[in-house]
Design an enzyme around this catalytic site. Structure first.
Site, PDB file in Angstrom:
ATOM      1  N   HIS A   7       0.683  -1.630   0.141  1.00  0.00           N
ATOM      2  CA  HIS A   7       0.173   0.110  -0.095  1.00  0.00           C
ATOM      3  C   HIS A   7       0.855   1.528  -0.097  1.00  0.00           C
ATOM      4  O   HIS A   7       1.948   1.087   0.217  1.00  0.00           O
ATOM      5  CB  HIS A   7      -0.446  -0.458   1.176  1.00  0.00           C
ATOM      6  CG  HIS A   7      -0.278  -0.174   2.818  1.00  0.00           C
ATOM      7  ND1 HIS A   7      -0.150  -0.918   3.097  1.00  0.00           N
ATOM      8  CD2 HIS A   7      -0.239   1.206   3.342  1.00  0.00           C
ATOM      9  CE1 HIS A   7       0.248  -0.782   4.621  1.00  0.00           C
ATOM     10  NE2 HIS A   7      -0.116   0.919   4.662  1.00  0.00           N
ATOM     11  N   HIS A  79       4.058   7.070   4.100  1.00  0.00           N
ATOM     12  CA  HIS A  79       4.767   5.938   4.017  1.00  0.00           C
ATOM     13  C   HIS A  79       4.380   5.171   2.726  1.00  0.00           C
ATOM     14  O   HIS A  79       3.146   5.435   1.573  1.00  0.00           O
ATOM     15  CB  HIS A  79       4.117   5.318   5.160  1.00  0.00           C
ATOM     16  CG  HIS A  79       3.660   3.869   5.794  1.00  0.00           C
ATOM     17  ND1 HIS A  79       2.113   5.459   5.935  1.00  0.00           N
ATOM     18  CD2 HIS A  79       3.129   3.366   5.331  1.00  0.00           C
ATOM     19  CE1 HIS A  79       2.034   4.326   6.334  1.00  0.00           C
ATOM     20  NE2 HIS A  79       2.189   3.473   5.703  1.00  0.00           N
ATOM     21  N   GLU A 130       7.680   0.817   5.291  1.00  0.00           N
ATOM     22  CA  GLU A 130       6.660   0.046   5.978  1.00  0.00           C
ATOM     23  C   GLU A 130       7.288  -0.842   5.155  1.00  0.00           C
ATOM     24  O   GLU A 130       6.757  -1.012   4.002  1.00  0.00           O
ATOM     25  CB  GLU A 130       5.528   0.326   5.699  1.00  0.00           C
ATOM     26  CG  GLU A 130       4.732  -1.336   7.493  1.00  0.00           C
ATOM     27  CD  GLU A 130       2.970  -0.655   7.309  1.00  0.00           C
ATOM     28  OE1 GLU A 130       2.675   0.354   6.695  1.00  0.00           O
ATOM     29  OE2 GLU A 130       2.621  -1.440   7.949  1.00  0.00           O
TER      30      GLU A 130
HETATM   31  C1  LIG Z   1       0.914  -0.144  11.285  1.00  0.00           C
HETATM   32  C2  LIG Z   1      -0.426  -0.081  10.935  1.00  0.00           C
HETATM   33  C3  LIG Z   1      -1.071   0.466   9.631  1.00  0.00           C
HETATM   34  C4  LIG Z   1      -0.504  -0.447   8.904  1.00  0.00           C
HETATM   35  O1  LIG Z   1      -0.246  -0.256   7.764  1.00  0.00           O
HETATM   36  O2  LIG Z   1      -0.579  -1.475   9.153  1.00  0.00           O
HETATM   37  C5  LIG Z   1       0.359   1.614   9.594  1.00  0.00           C
HETATM   38  O3  LIG Z   1       1.221   2.390   8.403  1.00  0.00           O
HETATM   39  S1  LIG Z   1       0.745   2.935  11.316  1.00  0.00           S
HETATM   40  C6  LIG Z   1       1.389   4.439   9.866  1.00  0.00           C
HETATM   41  C7  LIG Z   1       1.591   5.303  11.687  1.00  0.00           C
HETATM   42  N1  LIG Z   1       2.558   4.701  12.151  1.00  0.00           N
HETATM   43  C8  LIG Z   1       3.976   5.130  11.892  1.00  0.00           C
HETATM   44  O4  LIG Z   1       4.561   5.743  10.907  1.00  0.00           O
HETATM   45  C9  LIG Z   1       5.255   4.351  13.011  1.00  0.00           C
HETATM   46  C10 LIG Z   1       6.774   4.873  12.245  1.00  0.00           C
HETATM   47  N2  LIG Z   1       6.973   6.203  11.571  1.00  0.00           N
HETATM   48  C11 LIG Z   1       7.634   7.371  13.043  1.00  0.00           C
HETATM   49  O5  LIG Z   1       8.382   6.598  13.954  1.00  0.00           O
HETATM   50  C12 LIG Z   1       7.352   8.649  12.639  1.00  0.00           C
HETATM   51  O6  LIG Z   1       7.030   8.876  11.994  1.00  0.00           O
HETATM   52  C13 LIG Z   1       8.707   9.031  12.139  1.00  0.00           C
HETATM   53  C14 LIG Z   1      10.169   8.165  13.079  1.00  0.00           C
HETATM   54  C15 LIG Z   1       9.535   8.666  11.079  1.00  0.00           C
HETATM   55  C16 LIG Z   1       8.686  10.435  12.062  1.00  0.00           C
HETATM   56  O7  LIG Z   1       8.702  11.206  13.936  1.00  0.00           O
HETATM   57  P1  LIG Z   1       8.310  13.183  12.884  1.00  0.00           P
HETATM   58  O8  LIG Z   1       7.116  12.854  12.336  1.00  0.00           O
HETATM   59  O9  LIG Z   1       8.043  12.982  15.012  1.00  0.00           O
HETATM   60  O10 LIG Z   1       9.783  13.475  12.976  1.00  0.00           O
HETATM   61  P2  LIG Z   1      11.047  13.649  13.349  1.00  0.00           P
HETATM   62  O11 LIG Z   1      11.244  15.519  13.751  1.00  0.00           O
HETATM   63  O12 LIG Z   1      11.620  13.160  14.718  1.00  0.00           O
HETATM   64  O13 LIG Z   1      11.226  13.150  11.839  1.00  0.00           O
HETATM   65  C17 LIG Z   1      13.118  13.206  11.196  1.00  0.00           C
HETATM   66  C18 LIG Z   1      12.932  13.411  10.014  1.00  0.00           C
HETATM   67  O14 LIG Z   1      12.022  12.872   9.460  1.00  0.00           O
HETATM   68  C19 LIG Z   1      10.962  13.784   8.560  1.00  0.00           C
HETATM   69  N3  LIG Z   1       9.421  12.543   8.620  1.00  0.00           N
HETATM   70  C20 LIG Z   1       8.948  12.416   9.366  1.00  0.00           C
HETATM   71  N4  LIG Z   1       7.945  11.788   8.807  1.00  0.00           N
HETATM   72  C21 LIG Z   1       8.528  11.528   7.790  1.00  0.00           C
HETATM   73  C22 LIG Z   1       8.302  10.418   6.483  1.00  0.00           C
HETATM   74  N5  LIG Z   1       6.426  10.274   6.915  1.00  0.00           N
HETATM   75  N6  LIG Z   1       7.950  10.915   5.627  1.00  0.00           N
HETATM   76  C23 LIG Z   1       9.096  11.079   5.255  1.00  0.00           C
HETATM   77  N7  LIG Z   1       9.795  11.722   5.680  1.00  0.00           N
HETATM   78  C24 LIG Z   1       9.238  12.291   6.994  1.00  0.00           C
HETATM   79  C25 LIG Z   1      11.088  14.950   8.314  1.00  0.00           C
HETATM   80  O15 LIG Z   1      10.503  15.813   7.905  1.00  0.00           O
HETATM   81  C26 LIG Z   1      12.893  14.511   9.075  1.00  0.00           C
HETATM   82  O16 LIG Z   1      13.184  15.192   8.338  1.00  0.00           O
HETATM   83  P3  LIG Z   1      14.395  16.615   8.507  1.00  0.00           P
HETATM   84  O17 LIG Z   1      14.607  16.691   7.165  1.00  0.00           O
HETATM   85  O18 LIG Z   1      15.246  16.486   9.666  1.00  0.00           O
HETATM   86  O19 LIG Z   1      13.066  17.738   9.032  1.00  0.00           O
HETATM   87 CO   LIG Z   2       0.908   1.737   6.720  1.00  0.00          CO
END
Ligand SMILES: CC[C@H](C(=O)O)C(=O)SCCNC(=O)CCNC(=O)[C@H](O)C(C)(C)COP(=O)(O)OP(=O)(O)OC[C@H]1O[C@@H](n2cnc3c(N)ncnc32)[C@H](O)[C@@H]1OP(=O)(O)O
Ligand SMILES: [Co+2]
Length: 134
Positions: A7, A79, A130
């Site tokens: 997805h 994602h 993911e």
């Molecule tokens: C599992 C159930 C369901 C399924 O399909 O089955 C799902 O998919 S649930 C989806 C929701 N769960 C998650 O997303 C878990 C993993 N995600 C995380 O742990 C956080 O979202 C994380 C660590 C990726 C980002 O955390 P946060 O938004 O707090 O920002 P940060 O300041 O720590 O980010 C660091 C850096 O990464 C960039 N960033 C954040 N999110 C994304 C993204 N989705 N795509 C691309 N880049 C992302 C953020 O802009 C920061 O970049 P920087 O240049 O340092 O500013």
């Molecule tokens: Co998902």
């Protein structure tokens, strides 16, 4: 290592409104909302036959997508989920190559009832990945 695309996920501020866009404007089949408290989101899936679109909104205080939506108030691509046949082998191979696996590194059960892991976007072309074991 990678199998099929499972997805593409779009984070949205209002899941009901986003589901209506896909159901009504785009005339697509949309699943009922599925709260995932362990993941801090509520999701619906748009089934496209060869892959799905996951629409997700924050659920609870500590949703991992809250910061993303603060940066992208209208929502956006969040994602991409690839299928793997052995998520632990995939994890260990990625860790050995220096990639960051998010959380405690242990697979959790995702929306499809299968083990999933997330990989840091900064290690993968700016894209949150993911992996889902099928
Ligand atoms: C599992 C159930 C369901 C399924 O399909 O089955 C799902 O998919 S649930 C989806 C929701 N769960 C998650 O997303 C878990 C993993 N995600 C995380 O742990 C956080 O979202 C994380 C660590 C990726 C980002 O955390 P946060 O938004 O707090 O920002 P940060 O300041 O720590 O980010 C660091 C850096 O990464 C960039 N960033 C954040 N999110 C994304 C993204 N989705 N795509 C691309 N880049 C992302 C953020 O802009 C920061 O970049 P920087 O240049 O340092 O500013
Ligand atoms: Co998902």
């Amino acid at each position: 290592m990678l199998g099929r695309l499972n997805h593409v996920a779009i984070a949205v501020p209002d899941l009901g409104a986003a589901a209506a866009v896909y159901r009504d404007t785009l005339a697509a089949g949309v699943s009922p909302p599925q709260p995932l408290p362990a993941h801090g989101v509520t999701v619906v899936f748009v089934d496209l036959g060869n892959a799905k679109v996951e629409l997700l909104e924050p659920l609870g205080e500590d949703s991992p997508i809250a910061a993303f939506l603060a940066r992208n108030p209208a929502g956006g691509m969040h994602h991409i989920c690839y299928e793997v046949d052995d998520i632990l082998a995939a994890r260990d191979r990625l860790l050995a190559q220096g990639a960051r696996v998010l959380g405690d590194g242990e697979p959790k059960i995702g929306a499809h009832g299968k083990p999933v892991l997330f990989l840091h976007p900064k290690d993968f072309c700016g894209t949150l990945i993911e992996l889902e074991q099928v």
